[in-house]
Design a protein around this motif. Structure first.
Motif, PDB file in Angstrom:
ATOM      1  N   VAL A  88       0.834  -1.216   0.000  1.00 15.03           N
ATOM      2  CA  VAL A  88       0.000   0.000   0.000  1.00 15.03           C
ATOM      3  C   VAL A  88       0.864   1.259   0.000  1.00 15.03           C
ATOM      4  CG1 VAL A  88      -2.049  -0.993   1.137  1.00 15.03           C
ATOM      5  CG2 VAL A  88      -0.149  -0.161   2.544  1.00 15.03           C
ATOM      6  N   SER A  89       0.333   2.341  -0.537  1.00 15.08           N
ATOM      7  CA  SER A  89       1.047   3.619  -0.462  1.00 15.08           C
ATOM      8  C   SER A  89       1.152   4.113   0.970  1.00 15.08           C
ATOM      9  CB  SER A  89       0.295   4.689  -1.262  1.00 15.08           C
ATOM     10  OG  SER A  89       0.462   4.481  -2.621  1.00 15.08           O
ATOM     11  N   ASP A  90       0.224   3.666   1.792  1.00 19.91           N
ATOM     12  CA  ASP A  90       0.107   4.173   3.160  1.00 19.91           C
ATOM     13  C   ASP A  90       1.211   3.639   4.065  1.00 19.91           C
ATOM     14  OD1 ASP A  90      -3.197   4.874   3.098  1.00 19.91           O
ATOM     15  OD2 ASP A  90      -2.424   3.363   1.731  1.00 19.91           O
ATOM     16  N   ASP A  91       1.613   4.465   5.022  1.00 18.52           N
ATOM     17  CA  ASP A  91       2.456   4.006   6.117  1.00 18.52           C
ATOM     18  C   ASP A  91       1.569   3.374   7.186  1.00 18.52           C
ATOM     19  OD1 ASP A  91       4.778   4.902   4.943  1.00 18.52           O
ATOM     20  OD2 ASP A  91       4.648   6.881   5.869  1.00 18.52           O
ATOM     21  N   LEU A  92       2.162   2.444   7.931  1.00 18.87           N
ATOM     22  CA  LEU A  92       1.386   1.705   8.942  1.00 18.87           C
ATOM     23  C   LEU A  92       2.054   1.875  10.306  1.00 18.87           C
ATOM     24  CD1 LEU A  92       0.897  -1.629   6.904  1.00 18.87           C
ATOM     25  CD2 LEU A  92      -0.646   0.351   6.993  1.00 18.87           C
ATOM     26  N   CYS A  93       1.315   2.445  11.245  1.00 27.33           N
ATOM     27  CA  CYS A  93       1.844   2.659  12.595  1.00 27.33           C
ATOM     28  C   CYS A  93       0.946   1.933  13.586  1.00 27.33           C
ATOM     29  CB  CYS A  93       1.826   4.142  12.954  1.00 27.33           C
ATOM     30  SG  CYS A  93       2.808   5.161  11.844  1.00 27.33           S
ATOM     31  N   ILE A  94       1.565   1.240  14.538  1.00 29.18           N
ATOM     32  CA  ILE A  94       0.785   0.497  15.530  1.00 29.18           C
ATOM     33  C   ILE A  94       0.977   1.123  16.908  1.00 29.18           C
ATOM     34  CG2 ILE A  94       0.481  -1.734  16.668  1.00 29.18           C
ATOM     35  CD1 ILE A  94       1.220  -3.075  14.081  1.00 29.18           C
ATOM     36  N   MET A  95      -0.152   1.476  17.511  1.00 32.11           N
ATOM     37  CA  MET A  95      -0.142   2.047  18.852  1.00 32.11           C
ATOM     38  C   MET A  95      -0.661   0.982  19.821  1.00 32.11           C
ATOM     39  SD  MET A  95       0.754   5.241  18.125  1.00 32.11           S
ATOM     40  CE  MET A  95       0.449   6.120  19.657  1.00 32.11           C
ATOM     41  N   VAL A  96       0.081   0.785  20.911  1.00 30.52           N
ATOM     42  CA  VAL A  96      -0.324  -0.223  21.907  1.00 30.52           C
ATOM     43  C   VAL A  96      -0.518   0.482  23.246  1.00 30.52           C
ATOM     44  CG1 VAL A  96       0.352  -2.357  23.083  1.00 30.52           C
ATOM     45  CG2 VAL A  96       0.937  -2.030  20.665  1.00 30.52           C
ATOM     46  N   ARG A  97      -1.599   0.126  23.946  1.00 31.70           N
ATOM     47  CA  ARG A  97      -1.921   0.745  25.240  1.00 31.70           C
ATOM     48  C   ARG A  97      -1.099   0.053  26.320  1.00 31.70           C
ATOM     49  NH1 ARG A  97      -6.121   0.900  29.181  1.00 31.70           N
ATOM     50  NH2 ARG A  97      -7.068   2.964  29.339  1.00 31.70           N
ATOM     51  N   ALA A 117       0.511  -0.441  30.426  1.00 35.98           N
ATOM     52  CA  ALA A 117      -0.142  -0.736  31.714  1.00 35.98           C
ATOM     53  C   ALA A 117      -0.690   0.529  32.379  1.00 35.98           C
ATOM     54  CB  ALA A 117       0.854  -1.434  32.636  1.00 35.98           C
ATOM     55  N   GLU A 118      -0.100   1.682  32.070  1.00 36.12           N
ATOM     56  CA  GLU A 118      -0.604   2.950  32.648  1.00 36.12           C
ATOM     57  C   GLU A 118      -1.726   3.561  31.820  1.00 36.12           C
ATOM     58  OE1 GLU A 118       3.311   3.201  32.548  1.00 36.12           O
ATOM     59  OE2 GLU A 118       2.823   1.871  34.227  1.00 36.12           O
ATOM     60  N   GLY A 119      -2.098   2.873  30.729  1.00 34.53           N
ATOM     61  CA  GLY A 119      -3.177   3.409  29.889  1.00 34.53           C
ATOM     62  C   GLY A 119      -2.693   4.377  28.825  1.00 34.53           C
ATOM     63  N   LEU A 120      -1.366   4.467  28.623  1.00 34.50           N
ATOM     64  CA  LEU A 120      -0.840   5.371  27.596  1.00 34.50           C
ATOM     65  C   LEU A 120      -0.678   4.619  26.273  1.00 34.50           C
ATOM     66  CD1 LEU A 120       2.003   7.167  29.616  1.00 34.50           C
ATOM     67  CD2 LEU A 120      -0.259   8.077  29.034  1.00 34.50           C
ATOM     68  N   TRP A 121      -1.156   5.238  25.187  1.00 34.01           N
ATOM     69  CA  TRP A 121      -0.994   4.638  23.858  1.00 34.01           C
ATOM     70  C   TRP A 121       0.388   5.003  23.324  1.00 34.01           C
ATOM     71  CZ3 TRP A 121      -4.416   1.295  21.693  1.00 34.01           C
ATOM     72  CH2 TRP A 121      -5.689   1.225  22.255  1.00 34.01           C
ATOM     73  N   ARG A 122       1.189   3.960  23.044  1.00 34.45           N
ATOM     74  CA  ARG A 122       2.577   4.187  22.605  1.00 34.45           C
ATOM     75  C   ARG A 122       2.805   3.641  21.202  1.00 34.45           C
ATOM     76  NH1 ARG A 122       6.217   5.627  26.586  1.00 34.45           N
ATOM     77  NH2 ARG A 122       5.273   5.555  28.658  1.00 34.45           N
ATOM     78  N   LEU A 123       3.714   4.305  20.485  1.00 30.23           N
ATOM     79  CA  LEU A 123       4.087   3.872  19.133  1.00 30.23           C
ATOM     80  C   LEU A 123       5.052   2.689  19.257  1.00 30.23           C
ATOM     81  CD1 LEU A 123       4.013   4.327  16.081  1.00 30.23           C
ATOM     82  CD2 LEU A 123       5.800   6.059  16.354  1.00 30.23           C
ATOM     83  N   LYS A 124       4.542   1.471  18.998  1.00 29.88           N
ATOM     84  CA  LYS A 124       5.339   0.261  19.259  1.00 29.88           C
ATOM     85  C   LYS A 124       5.841  -0.421  17.989  1.00 29.88           C
ATOM     86  CE  LYS A 124       5.582  -1.696  22.866  1.00 29.88           C
ATOM     87  NZ  LYS A 124       6.658  -1.724  23.878  1.00 29.88           N
ATOM     88  N   ALA A 125       5.271  -0.048  16.830  1.00 29.29           N
ATOM     89  CA  ALA A 125       5.768  -0.615  15.570  1.00 29.29           C
ATOM     90  C   ALA A 125       5.354   0.334  14.452  1.00 29.29           C
ATOM     91  CB  ALA A 125       5.175  -2.001  15.316  1.00 29.29           C
TER      92      ALA A 125
END
Ligand code: HEM
Length: 287
Positions: A92-101, A103-111
């Motif tokens: 795909v032309s699109d970039d793919l970013c994965i956010m994971v929540r 233990a403190e409930g913060l969404w982080r950029l993990k992949a």
């Protein structure tokens, strides 16, 4: 010249309101148009500069789930890739970013497979939560980050939301971790060339929740067209002028628009008062 598929300036100046709208799942990752032809250079970049455009940490299940959902939309992967996320991104032309929540409930950029950063780099942002990602944006941390976090928390799997950011740049580069070379080019550019050389850079983003892992898949598609194609009617010209001039000063500063004000003004003048080859002013414009 094609009509640009997204014209977000018609909705007014860019701001920080999330502006997310639901779209039909079938419209999620439509094939890019021929004109973009980004897929081949994207794959080349993914191989030649892998460490700049790919990162992942403890997100194997999330990457596998994201790849499955992307490949369901595109058809089977082509070529050999080290991770499922890269195999999907190569389709795909699109970039793919994965956010994971966390233990403190913060969404982080993990992949992420990120080949079209709008003036930021994966190295500087990887692993950060929404606040850190948006720290340079006016009102980004904590205000915007908290709003985004609530949206991510409550997002129902199956729902796909879309939004756009936009700017202009002198040229059609997509892999732009820094804006400095573009600003230097703008500084050197003649006003007479502005309408021909400025481009509209639209960042079309989508979000969807992955049902099994609960991770959030964030996609980014950069759509670049000559600015002249976006200014195709007097209505578009005036809407663009109003959006450009109406932007909040803090957002103007954040986006670095001072580097482009002179050229945008010249491009708008050229559209409002086009000069024919005989040198006289042509008052007729496309509708
Ligand atoms: C869907 C919810 C989101 C909203 C409403 C949102 C909103 C924004 C806005 C308004 C900007 C300023 C950009 C501009 O107008 O030029 C921005 C920048 C940015 N966003 Fe988001 N964003 C969202 C999700 C994300 C996610 C999931 C990521 C993770 C990769 C992310 C990463 C960034 C980065 C890295 C920047 C540039 C910050 C900088 O200049 O250093 N955003 N975002």
């Amino acid at each position: 010249m094609r009509t640009p598929p997204y014209l977000p300036f018609l909705d007014g100046p860019p701001g920080i309101a999330p502006g997310l709208k639901p779209i039909a799942p079938e419209a999620w990752l439509l094939p890019d148009t021929e004109a973009a032809a980004w897929l081949a250079p994207k794959r080349e970049l993914m191989r030649s500069r892998r460490s700049d455009v790919f990162a992942a940490h403890e997100a194997d299940a999330e990457m596998t789930e994201a790849a499955t959902i992307v490949l369901a939309a595109t058809g089977p992967a082509v070529g050999e890739w080290s991770t499922p996320l890269e195999a999907a991104s190569a389709m795909v032309s699109d970039d793919l970013c994965i956010m994971v929540r966390d233990a403190e409930g913060l969404w982080r950029l993990k992949a992420a497979s990120l080949c079209t950063p709008t003036y930021w780099s994966l190295a500087e942002k990887f692993g950060k939560p929404l606040g850190g990602l948006h720290a340079p944006v006016p009102g980004g941390d904590p205000g915007l980050a908290a709003r985004i976090s609530r949206i991510f928390d409550g997002l129902r799997p199956g729902l796909v939301l879309e939004r756009c950011n936009w700017s202009v740049q002198p040229g059609d580069e997509r892999f732009t971790p820094s804006s400095a070379p573009l600003k230097a080019r703008a500084h050197a550019m003649q006003e007479a060339d502005a309408l021909d050389q400025l481009h509209l850079r639209v960042e079309r983003q989508t979000i969807r929740k992955l049902p099994q892992t609960g991770a959030l898949l964030f996609t980014i598609r950069i759509v670049i067209d000559p600015l002249s194609a976006g200014l195709s009617t007097p209505r578009h010209v005036e809407a663009f002028a109003a959006a450009w001039q109406g932007v909040d000063p803090a957002m103007h500063r954040y986006k670095g628009w001072a580097a482009y004000d002179r050229l945008v003004g010249a491009a708008l003048d050229a559209r409002r008062n086009p000069v024919t080859s005989e040198g006289s002013t042509n008052t007729r414009q496309d509708k």
